[in-house]
Design a protein around this motif. Structure first.
Motif, PDB file in Angstrom:
ATOM      1  N   ILE A 191       0.832  -1.207   0.000  1.00 51.25           N
ATOM      2  CA  ILE A 191       0.000   0.000   0.000  1.00 51.25           C
ATOM      3  C   ILE A 191       0.867   1.257   0.000  1.00 51.25           C
ATOM      4  CG2 ILE A 191      -1.802   1.293   1.182  1.00 51.25           C
ATOM      5  CD1 ILE A 191      -2.721  -1.352  -0.095  1.00 51.25           C
ATOM      6  N   ALA A 192       1.827   1.360   0.919  1.00 50.19           N
ATOM      7  CA  ALA A 192       2.731   2.512   0.941  1.00 50.19           C
ATOM      8  C   ALA A 192       3.782   2.429  -0.162  1.00 50.19           C
ATOM      9  CB  ALA A 192       3.399   2.639   2.308  1.00 50.19           C
ATOM     10  N   LEU A 193       3.945   1.245  -0.758  1.00 50.56           N
ATOM     11  CA  LEU A 193       4.865   1.024  -1.882  1.00 50.56           C
ATOM     12  C   LEU A 193       6.323   1.309  -1.513  1.00 50.56           C
ATOM     13  CD1 LEU A 193       2.766   2.519  -4.834  1.00 50.56           C
ATOM     14  CD2 LEU A 193       2.809   0.165  -3.959  1.00 50.56           C
ATOM     15  N   ALA A 194       6.686   0.989  -0.263  1.00 56.81           N
ATOM     16  CA  ALA A 194       8.071   1.070   0.202  1.00 56.81           C
ATOM     17  C   ALA A 194       8.630  -0.345   0.239  1.00 56.81           C
ATOM     18  CB  ALA A 194       8.146   1.714   1.580  1.00 56.81           C
ATOM     19  N   ALA A 195       9.674  -0.605  -0.540  1.00 58.26           N
ATOM     20  CA  ALA A 195      10.175  -1.974  -0.737  1.00 58.26           C
ATOM     21  C   ALA A 195      11.123  -2.400   0.372  1.00 58.26           C
ATOM     22  CB  ALA A 195      10.864  -2.078  -2.092  1.00 58.26           C
ATOM     23  N   THR A 196      10.699  -2.239   1.608  1.00 58.96           N
ATOM     24  CA  THR A 196      11.535  -2.585   2.751  1.00 58.96           C
ATOM     25  C   THR A 196      11.371  -4.059   3.107  1.00 58.96           C
ATOM     26  OG1 THR A 196       9.752  -1.867   4.215  1.00 58.96           O
ATOM     27  CG2 THR A 196      11.464  -0.265   3.706  1.00 58.96           C
ATOM     28  N   GLY A 197      12.293  -4.566   3.932  1.00 61.54           N
ATOM     29  CA  GLY A 197      12.179  -5.921   4.447  1.00 61.54           C
ATOM     30  C   GLY A 197      11.349  -5.928   5.718  1.00 61.54           C
ATOM     31  N   GLY A 198      11.474  -6.986   6.500  1.00 62.54           N
ATOM     32  CA  GLY A 198      10.621  -7.119   7.670  1.00 62.54           C
ATOM     33  C   GLY A 198      11.297  -6.894   8.999  1.00 62.54           C
ATOM     34  N   MET A 199      12.543  -6.432   9.005  1.00 61.16           N
ATOM     35  CA  MET A 199      13.251  -6.259  10.265  1.00 61.16           C
ATOM     36  C   MET A 199      12.541  -5.287  11.199  1.00 61.16           C
ATOM     37  SD  MET A 199      17.089  -4.778  10.935  1.00 61.16           S
ATOM     38  CE  MET A 199      16.733  -3.244  10.075  1.00 61.16           C
ATOM     39  N   ASP A 200      12.123  -4.143  10.673  1.00 56.45           N
ATOM     40  CA  ASP A 200      11.583  -3.086  11.527  1.00 56.45           C
ATOM     41  C   ASP A 200      10.305  -3.537  12.233  1.00 56.45           C
ATOM     42  OD1 ASP A 200      13.651  -1.705  10.405  1.00 56.45           O
ATOM     43  OD2 ASP A 200      12.410  -0.400   9.170  1.00 56.45           O
ATOM     44  N   GLN A 201       9.411  -4.173  11.487  1.00 56.68           N
ATOM     45  CA  GLN A 201       8.163  -4.635  12.082  1.00 56.68           C
ATOM     46  C   GLN A 201       8.418  -5.754  13.091  1.00 56.68           C
ATOM     47  OE1 GLN A 201       8.750  -4.298   8.802  1.00 56.68           O
ATOM     48  NE2 GLN A 201       7.302  -2.742   8.090  1.00 56.68           N
ATOM     49  N   THR A 202       9.391  -6.602  12.807  1.00 55.43           N
ATOM     50  CA  THR A 202       9.692  -7.711  13.720  1.00 55.43           C
ATOM     51  C   THR A 202      10.169  -7.200  15.064  1.00 55.43           C
ATOM     52  OG1 THR A 202      10.242  -9.176  11.873  1.00 55.43           O
ATOM     53  CG2 THR A 202      11.078  -9.793  14.047  1.00 55.43           C
ATOM     54  N   VAL A 203      11.079  -6.254  15.063  1.00 57.10           N
ATOM     55  CA  VAL A 203      11.582  -5.768  16.352  1.00 57.10           C
ATOM     56  C   VAL A 203      10.511  -4.962  17.075  1.00 57.10           C
ATOM     57  CG1 VAL A 203      12.675  -3.657  15.481  1.00 57.10           C
ATOM     58  CG2 VAL A 203      13.546  -4.740  17.551  1.00 57.10           C
TER      59      VAL A 203
END
Length: 414
Positions: A191-203
């Motif tokens: 939705i935000a179209l930011a191609a980030t990984g999952g580290m930030d949400q995991t921590v």
């Protein structure tokens, strides 16, 4: 007590985050002034610093993130008419839209991260298909554009709020939080179209006070590792260059495209499955691939995971003071092989090291944002003074400083 006596003016040092009651009250006050009535509750989620393991979460690598004490606070109340109403202390005009209208690229800007969470939770079956909407007021202590994951803090605070308001009793157990991680990643990517990984949400959803996480992005394993900085006479100093980073301008996505292409060429799910840089280079050469940019990107992805694994072993053995060379090597790789550093980041990293930091590197997506320095407690005043002097000498934005004390995960406040 402050470690900064005799150092830079205290106004320049965010040594202690705002108190939780103060921040929660600000979110509640913004809610009251923007919407009729009171919220159903206030939830918060932390910003993030990453000790090491940068730009490897989307290649199946290892990273060692920790939750910052700075948090994003959301006052939340359910609706019944299918509308989302969102307001932030940074953007006080209320944004309003229909739940059913959320789609890739809409809405844009900061509302996309919250609207995306609603969309993703519905898509994952974690909210009912006929979800009635929500009012949200946001107050954030996480510096925006500093590479400290303000977007994931926003997402995860709302995910926890909605899980508590609409989920079952198991919504916030370990498995439930992992499901929220998946939804928040979808919100940011789709939705935000930011191609980030999952580290930030995991921590943000699995953090533990006094620990960093050893996050294996290939297996999904999350293991807390003690990070007893005070007991070792050490400080993790986050240096916000105040040169904003932007992850949606194509630079972040371009690097992800390159390493994902390399994985396809090598016929592996992720570059984590490649044993060494030498192995990767040899196999690519055998395929006739000698693109210097591709080889640099691959070298960073594989070597950074190796550094993160080595750092995790040092933490297990209690050898925190030996992390410095790994941090330095990480920054060199991010600057030269991945090319995501900046003049401002290189300047503060160099100044911190010259003033006695044990190691320093950029942290986050790059292209501006923040650096992190491992500093002996007694050396903090000298390091902060040197960084301020170096930036003033080059007429760069004046940096600010955060004390990275590992904090807890997303949770309800009231």
């Amino acid at each position: 007590m402050t470690f900064l006596e005799g150092g830079p003016a205290l106004a320049e040092i965010h040594w202690h985050p705002p108190s939780s009651p103060e921040s929660a009250a600000r979110a509640e006050a913004l809610f009251a002034s923007s919407f009729d009535g009171a919220p159903a509750g206030v939830w918060s989620a932390p910003g993030r610093a990453n000790l090491i393991g940068e730009h490897v979460d989307y290649v199946g690598g290892i990273c060692l993130p920790l939750a910052l004490p700075q948090r994003t606070w959301l006052a939340v109340r359910p609706r019944t008419d299918g509308l989302l109403r969102l307001v932030s202390g940074q953007c006080p005009e209320v944004w309003q839209g229909a739940v059913r209208a959320v789609r890739p690229g809409h809405p844009r800007g900061w509302p996309a991260y919250l609207a995306g969470v609603v969309w993703a939770l519905i898509s994952e079956g974690l909210l009912p298909a006929g979800f009635g909407g929500v009012d949200v007021a946001v107050h954030s202590d996480v510096p925006l554009g500093a590479g400290l994951s303000s977007s994931a803090a926003l997402e995860c605070a709302l995910a926890v709020a909605l899980a508590e308001l609409f989920g079952s009793g198991s919504s916030l157990d370990t498995a439930g939080r992992s499901a929220l991680v998946k939804a928040c990643i979808r919100a940011e990517n789709e939705i935000a179209l930011a191609a980030t990984g999952g580290m930030d949400q995991t921590v943000a959803l699995h953090a533990r006070t006094g620990h960093c996480l050893r996050l294996d992005c290939d297996s999904g394993a999350v293991d807390p590792l003690p990070l007893p900085l005070d007991a070792n006479g050490l400080v993790l100093l986050v240096i916000n260059t105040n040169a904003p980073h932007r992850l949606v301008d194509g630079q972040y996505r371009a690097r992800r495209v390159v390493v994902e292409r390399a994985a396809r060429l090598l016929r592996v799910p992720t570059l984590r499955r490649i044993s060494s840089v030498q192995d990767a280079v040899g196999r690519l050469a055998a395929l006739g691939e000698d693109d210097p940019e591709l080889l640099r990107r691959v070298r960073h992805a594989i070597s950074e995971t190796a550094r993160a694994g080595a750092a995790a072993r040092l933490l297990v053995e209690g050898r925190l003071a030996e992390l410095g060379p790994l941090l330095d090597a990480s920054h060199t790789s991010l600057r030269e092989d991945y090319e995501v550093s900046s003049l401002e980041l290189d300047n503060v990293v160099d100044a911190a090291k010259e003033a006695g930091a044990l190691g320093a590197r950029m942290v986050g997506g790059g292209f501006g944002g923040s650096a992190l320095a491992l500093v002996e407690t007694a050396a903090v005043p000298a390091v902060t003074e040197a960084v301020l002097a170096a930036t003033e000498a080059k007429a760069l934005p004046t940096p600010t400083f955060l004390h990275a004390l590992p904090g807890p995960s997303a949770a309800r406040w009231s």
